[in-house]
Every structure is written in structure tokens, then in C-alpha cells.
Design an enzyme around this catalytic site. Structure first.
Site, PDB file in Angstrom:
ATOM      1  CG  HIS A 118      -0.483   0.055   2.328  1.00 35.32           C
ATOM      2  ND1 HIS A 118       0.438  -0.876   2.929  1.00 35.32           N
ATOM      3  CD2 HIS A 118      -0.148   1.382   3.267  1.00 35.32           C
ATOM      4  CE1 HIS A 118       0.998  -0.837   4.068  1.00 35.32           C
ATOM      5  NE2 HIS A 118       0.405   0.608   4.383  1.00 35.32           N
ATOM      6  CG  ASP A 120       1.988   5.235   4.700  1.00 36.80           C
ATOM      7  OD1 ASP A 120       0.520   3.962   5.117  1.00 36.80           O
ATOM      8  OD2 ASP A 120       3.175   5.032   5.665  1.00 36.80           O
ATOM      9  CG  HIS A 273       4.904   1.297   3.149  1.00 39.35           C
ATOM     10  ND1 HIS A 273       4.024   2.667   2.823  1.00 39.35           N
ATOM     11  CD2 HIS A 273       4.411   0.975   3.860  1.00 39.35           C
ATOM     12  CE1 HIS A 273       3.303   2.234   3.755  1.00 39.35           C
ATOM     13  NE2 HIS A 273       3.978   1.751   4.461  1.00 39.35           N
ATOM     14  NE  ARG A 288       1.876   5.900   9.030  1.00 35.46           N
ATOM     15  CZ  ARG A 288       0.902   4.845   8.798  1.00 35.46           C
ATOM     16  NH1 ARG A 288       0.950   3.956   8.403  1.00 35.46           N
ATOM     17  NH2 ARG A 288      -0.818   5.230   8.607  1.00 35.46           N
TER      18      ARG A 288
HETATM   19  C1  SIN Z   1       2.924   0.724   7.659  1.00 39.05           C
HETATM   20  O1  SIN Z   1       2.817   0.241   7.001  1.00 39.05           O
HETATM   21  O2  SIN Z   1       3.171   1.843   7.938  1.00 39.05           O
HETATM   22  C2  SIN Z   1       3.809  -0.311   8.668  1.00 39.05           C
HETATM   23  C3  SIN Z   1       5.498  -0.645   8.021  1.00 39.05           C
HETATM   24  C4  SIN Z   1       5.753  -1.236   8.830  1.00 39.05           C
HETATM   25  O3  SIN Z   1       5.198  -1.609  10.126  1.00 39.05           O
HETATM   26  O4  SIN Z   1       6.693  -2.047   9.036  1.00 39.05           O
END
Ligand code: SIN
Length: 297
Positions: A118, A120, A273, A288
Site C-alpha cells: 500500500h 499510506d 510498502h 509513525r
Molecule cells: C506501515 O504500513 O506504515 C507499517 C510498516 C511497518 O510496520 O513496517
């Protein structure tokens, strides 16, 4: 253009740091920069450029507070507050906790976040410019994050597929995979009416132009894209399946193996990612921040 801001920290001495590109398709590490100190404009400009050039930058050996992470993230734009309010850090709602840890039987963060490729907040009218993920507690095994260049993916797309998506738009929804995720044993909190109203489906171009570099890249993802508009449903499904198979080819990927003190800043306008997960008995906790970007075009 994003609201990258010059700062009142311009009197700060220049820091002696290096930007070292990885050998993968994207990514570089930044070594010797201390993010607990406000960056002067020259240092900030180098970091900004590295982010545009490499799409993923890894700041090594950081020891920063939540407020310092927020302050640094704000240099790049307005911060977005995640719809799952129960996982926002107390007194710092700009920080979204991603974690598989439970305290008193309750999850402290979103476990299993990012199990599908995805970008974000692609389900928002203003999807994210970039995200900063700061390691708080890392498992001894697993927990890697993969990043795939959607610009390389677009540039290497077979001609027929490129033609099939020419000028097309796609719908994105936060809840696109909710049922599949729950079915796959992934925990997903039930959303209230107010939360659902915050994440109404949106439409974006299938190929977007990066607002700062002008490079074009794919902008659909298996987590949030529901369908391509103005084509029959089965054709949309077929095209998306082909795009997803192509977009995560190994040659487009950088795999981040987390080290203590890492903060990773990626460009959601250029990448998708995926979190690979870790064995459930091991603890992983990340903080995050998510920076708002432009309406894709
Ligand atoms: C995310 O998708 O922002 C999380 C990525 C992660 O936890 O490695």
C-alpha cells in the site's frame, strides 16, 4: 508543491553527515545526523533532496522524543491524524502506534499494519506525502519493511498494460480489504459511524505525476484500491491483478532490516510498502508520523 518549511533553526551549526545510497532500486542511509537537534536550512535541504532522489531515507542511531519526531516531520508539511484514534500516542495524536504488543489484554497499537502492499492514506483526498517510522522496540527476528518503486514499475510496464490504464482513474477505500483481512486472521477494529465518515472512498489517477520531481508512477495498491472506473468489473479486476503482479517485482524493491535507533522516511507518492511481520511471541513497536501530500494528478 508541498509546504516544505524553512525554519527558525537557521542559526544551528551545520551537521557533518553523509548520504549513502543503497545498491537496491531505492533507498539511502543518512549517517551522522542528529535529529534531536533542529536542522538548519542547508542541512534540511540536503535531507529533502535525498528523500526526492532515493525515496526511502534511513536515519541511523537516532535518540529522539515523540515531540522531536513531530517537529521534524512538520518541516515537510501538515501532519495527518489516523482514523484509528485508539492507537494514537497519548498527548501526541500525530503519532500512530504500530505494534503487536498487548497490555492488559488490549492492543497498544495497530498490529499487522501493512500486511498488503500500500501507499499510506491513498484512501484520502490528500494522500500522504511521506511517512516517518521510528523503531521503539524491535523483534530479534523478522519485522522487515519492503519498499517498491512505483516509478520504476510504471517505466517498465508492458506497452499493452500501459495503454489499458492510459488516462484511467481508480477508487480507493480504507475498508477495501477489511473483510479479507479479518478472514485472514488479521485483527481489525470495528469502525464507528464517525470513523467511517472520515474515510469515504475517493478517486485518484491510476498513474500519478510526482509533484516535486515530475516523474510518473503507478498509484494503485492491493490494500486500498477497489476498482478502476469506466471499465467492466472483470476487466478492472484483471488489470489490477496484472499491475499488482508487476509492481512488486524484486528489482523494484528495497528491503529494510531494522536496527535499533532507525527512523525511516519514505515517499508515498513514489512507493508502495509492505510489513513482513514477525513471529507473534516477539514484540515490535513503532511510532509513525504521516505527512499530508497533494491531490494526485
Ligand atoms: C506501515 O504500513 O506504515 C507499517 C510498516 C511497518 O510496520 O513496517
Amino acid at each position: 508543491m508541498p509546504a516544505v518549511s524553512l525554519s527558525s533553526a537557521n542559526h544551528q551549526p551545520t551537521q557533518n553527515f553523509e548520504v549513502r545510497p543503497f545498491s537496491a532500486a531505492v533507498g539511502a542511509e543518512i549517517v551522522g545526523l542528529d535529529l534531536s537537534r533542529p536542522l538548519n536550512d542547508a542541512d534540511f535541504a540536503r535531507v529533502h533532496q535525498a528523500h526526492l532522489d532515493y525515496n526511502v531515507v534511513v536515519f541511523r542511531d537516532q535518540r529522539i522524543t515523540p515531540q522531536q519526531q513531530i517537529d521534524f516531520s512538520r518541516r515537510f508539511g501538515v501532519l495527518q491524524i489516523h482514523v484509528l484514534k485508539q492507537f494514537l500516542l497519548a498527548n501526541h495524536p500525530e503519532i500512530f502506534i504500530i505494534s503487536n504488543i498487548k497490555e492488559n489484554g488490549q492492543p497498544i497499537g495497530l498490529g499487522d499494519a501493512g500486511k498488503f502492499w500500500h501507499s499510506d492514506l491513498s484512501y484520502k483526498e490528500f494522500p500522504s506525502l511521506g511517512s516517518m517510522l521510528y523503531a521503539q522496540e524491535l523483534p530479534e527476528e523478522g519485522g522487515d519493511t519492503l519498499f517498491a518503486s512505483q516509478q520504476l514499475a510504471f517505466e517498465t510496464l508492458p506497452a499493452e498494460l500501459r495503454q489499458a490504464i492510459d488516462g484511467k482513474r481508480a477508487a480507493h477505500s480504507y475498508t477495501a480489504r477489511y473483510a479479507d483481512e479479518v478472514f485472514a486472521g488479521i485483527r481489525r477494529p470495528t469502525l464507528t459511524e464517525a470513523q467511517l465518515a472520515e474515510v469515504k472512498a475517493v478517486v485518484h489517477p491510476v498513474v500519478r505525476t510526482h509533484p516535486e520531481t515530475g516523474r510518473r508512477g503507478l498509484f494503485v495498491n492491493e490494500n486500498f484500491t477497489t476498482h478502476i472506473l469506466d471499465v467492466p468489473e472483470d476487466e478492472s479486476r484483471q488489470i489490477l491483478a496484472e499491475l499488482y503482479a508487476h509492481s512488486a517485482k524484486p528489482e523494484f524493491i528495497y528491503r529494510h532490516q531494522w536496527q535499533d535507533g532507525d527512523m525511516v522516511f519514505w515517499d508515498n507518492r513514489a512507493l508502495i510498502h509492505l510489513a513482513t511481520g514477525c513471529p507473534s511471541h516477539l514484540r515490535r513497536r513503532m511510532h509513525r508520523t504521516t505527512i499530508q501530500g497533494d491531490v494526485p494528478f
